[in-house]
Design a protein around this motif. Structure first.
Motif, PDB file in Angstrom:
ATOM      1  N   ARG A   1      27.570 -47.653  42.987  1.00 32.09           N
ATOM      2  CA  ARG A   1      28.305 -48.399  41.942  1.00 32.09           C
ATOM      3  C   ARG A   1      29.609 -47.704  41.589  1.00 32.09           C
ATOM      4  O   ARG A   1      30.656 -48.321  41.435  1.00 32.09           O
ATOM      5  N   THR A   2      29.531 -46.371  41.477  1.00 32.45           N
ATOM      6  CA  THR A   2      30.706 -45.602  41.071  1.00 32.45           C
ATOM      7  C   THR A   2      31.794 -45.672  42.142  1.00 32.45           C
ATOM      8  O   THR A   2      32.975 -45.869  41.834  1.00 32.45           O
TER       9      THR A   2
ATOM     10  N   ASN B   1      25.094 -37.505  35.575  1.00 31.79           N
ATOM     11  CA  ASN B   1      25.879 -38.217  36.586  1.00 31.79           C
ATOM     12  C   ASN B   1      27.063 -38.819  35.843  1.00 31.79           C
ATOM     13  O   ASN B   1      26.875 -39.675  34.980  1.00 31.79           O
ATOM     14  N   TYR B   2      28.293 -38.390  36.158  1.00 35.52           N
ATOM     15  CA  TYR B   2      29.441 -38.848  35.379  1.00 35.52           C
ATOM     16  C   TYR B   2      30.721 -38.658  36.196  1.00 35.52           C
ATOM     17  O   TYR B   2      30.691 -38.021  37.267  1.00 35.52           O
TER      18      TYR B   2
ATOM     19  N   ARG C   1      19.740 -42.249  42.039  1.00 34.05           N
ATOM     20  CA  ARG C   1      20.929 -41.427  42.325  1.00 34.05           C
ATOM     21  C   ARG C   1      21.913 -42.211  43.202  1.00 34.05           C
ATOM     22  O   ARG C   1      23.104 -42.316  42.907  1.00 34.05           O
TER      23      ARG C   1
ATOM     24  N   ASP D   1      22.033 -45.464  43.844  1.00 33.35           N
ATOM     25  CA  ASP D   1      22.552 -46.694  43.217  1.00 33.35           C
ATOM     26  C   ASP D   1      23.739 -46.359  42.317  1.00 33.35           C
ATOM     27  O   ASP D   1      24.748 -47.059  42.309  1.00 33.35           O
ATOM     28  N   TRP D   2      23.588 -45.287  41.546  1.00 33.72           N
ATOM     29  CA  TRP D   2      24.690 -44.882  40.655  1.00 33.72           C
ATOM     30  C   TRP D   2      25.926 -44.500  41.476  1.00 33.72           C
ATOM     31  O   TRP D   2      27.047 -44.899  41.166  1.00 33.72           O
TER      32      TRP D   2
END
Ligand SMILES: [Zn+2]
Length: 326
Positions: free
Chosen positions: A166-167, A131-132, A160, A162-163
């Motif tokens: 945030r992103t 995840n990036y 997944r 949450d990331w």
């Protein structure tokens, strides 16, 4: 930078002819080091052709980078992941531009979030490629692993989402393109698609992922996916959901995106005729005794390859990074 180009003032400029940048989408190549067993016909040959075409600029304009949106390898077994990924890495060597991989279900055998299953992918592409994000021309590209689709536990889906939240929250107002292997919306009439695809993962069934994306509809331009082995585009709440068939199976598609200050032009193309393999169609014969159509796709070709506006289309860009002028 896109922002730089937009910062000029004075009389409106004529539509620009040269794009700011181009990128190529490849997916569902199903590269298979064990070719000849259960893999897709000519899968390795097709992937090699496409990567070499991107490197040489001989068949279409050279992209500035390539996104590989999942199922780049066939995998299937834990001990096949590393050899398949090694072969893919070898194929990618001629490419002189960045390659951004996205995890598909075949890279991890559906086991999203499992360190054991992600190990070969991380070894092949780096520990920071699950995840990036990366930025190009003022657009934030978000590579999201949703390879588990329908079949992973709530903790994995929560991690997944949450990331992703945030992103997205951390880049409000920045135009974004999300790259995730499994589509977030149905690309055909849902009941027909469930039947023609034949696997429950014809869509990411976790509605929360889609809800989070749509909360940011003012800045999300598009969600690029694969997985279905058909080409389709659905616009929902101002977001383009684009799924490309990929090369392993018929119609053997890839997509080239040309980004201009005010628009993105998308061109979906088939591989050259000698690499197009009608027998690999998963949405019709020979996998089924008949072919499929739906209300908006009246022929078997339209069903699997998309209507003409799903193969050549323009995304207008009101989501320009106006607030980010230098
Ligand atoms: Zn897939």
């Amino acid at each position: 930078m896109l922002a730089g180009v937009l910062s000029g003032c004075g009389a409106p400029a004529a539509p620009s002819r040269a794009p700011l940048f181009r990128f190529l989408q490849i997916n569902d190549t199903h590269v298979d080091a064990d070719a000849g067993k259960d893999g897709y016909e000519k899968a390795d040959e097709k992937a090699r052709w496409l990567i070499e075409a991107a490197a040489s600029g001989e068949h279409f304009p050279k992209p500035d980078f390539v996104v590989g949106i999942g199922d780049l390898i066939n995998g299937e077994r834990l001990d096949a992941l590393a050899p398949d990924l090694r072969l893919l890495r070898d194929m990618l060597k001629p490419l002189r531009v960045p390659f951004y991989p996205v995890v598909g279900n075949h890279e991890v055998i559906q086991q999203e979030g499992s360190p054991k299953h992600e190990q070969a992918f991380r070894e092949a592409f780096g520990n920071d490629r699950v995840n990036y994000t990366f930025t190009h021309g003022g657009i934030l590209f978000i590579a999201l692993n949703n390879a588990g689709a329908c079949c992973v536990g709530p903790a994995v889906v929560k991690a997944r989402n949450d990331w992703l939240r945030r992103t997205l929250d951390g880049a409000r107002g920045v135009p974004k393109i999300i790259l995730c292997h499994i589509p977030l919306v149905p690309l055909r009439e849902e009941a027909v698609l469930a039947k023609s695809f034949g696997f429950r993962s014809y869509i990411d069934h976790d509605g929360a992922t889609l809800r989070i994306v749509e909360e940011h509809a003012d800045s999300v331009i598009a969600v690029l996916s694969g997985h279905l082995h058909l080409t389709g585009v659905v616009e929902r709440k101002g977001i383009y959901h684009i799924s490309i068939a990929g090369t392993a199976s018929y119609p053997c598609d890839y997509a080239l995106y040309s980004v201009f200050p005010d628009r993105i032009e998308a061109a979906v193309r088939q591989l050259p005729r000698e690499l197009v393999t009608p027998g690999t169609n998963i949405h019709g014969r020979p996998r089924y005794i008949g072919d499929f159509t739906d209300g908006a796709h009246k022929t078997p070709w339209d069903y699997v390859a998309g209507n003409p506006p799903e193969r050549d289309f323009t995304i207008r860009l009101p989501k320009e990074p106006r607030s980010r002028k230098p």
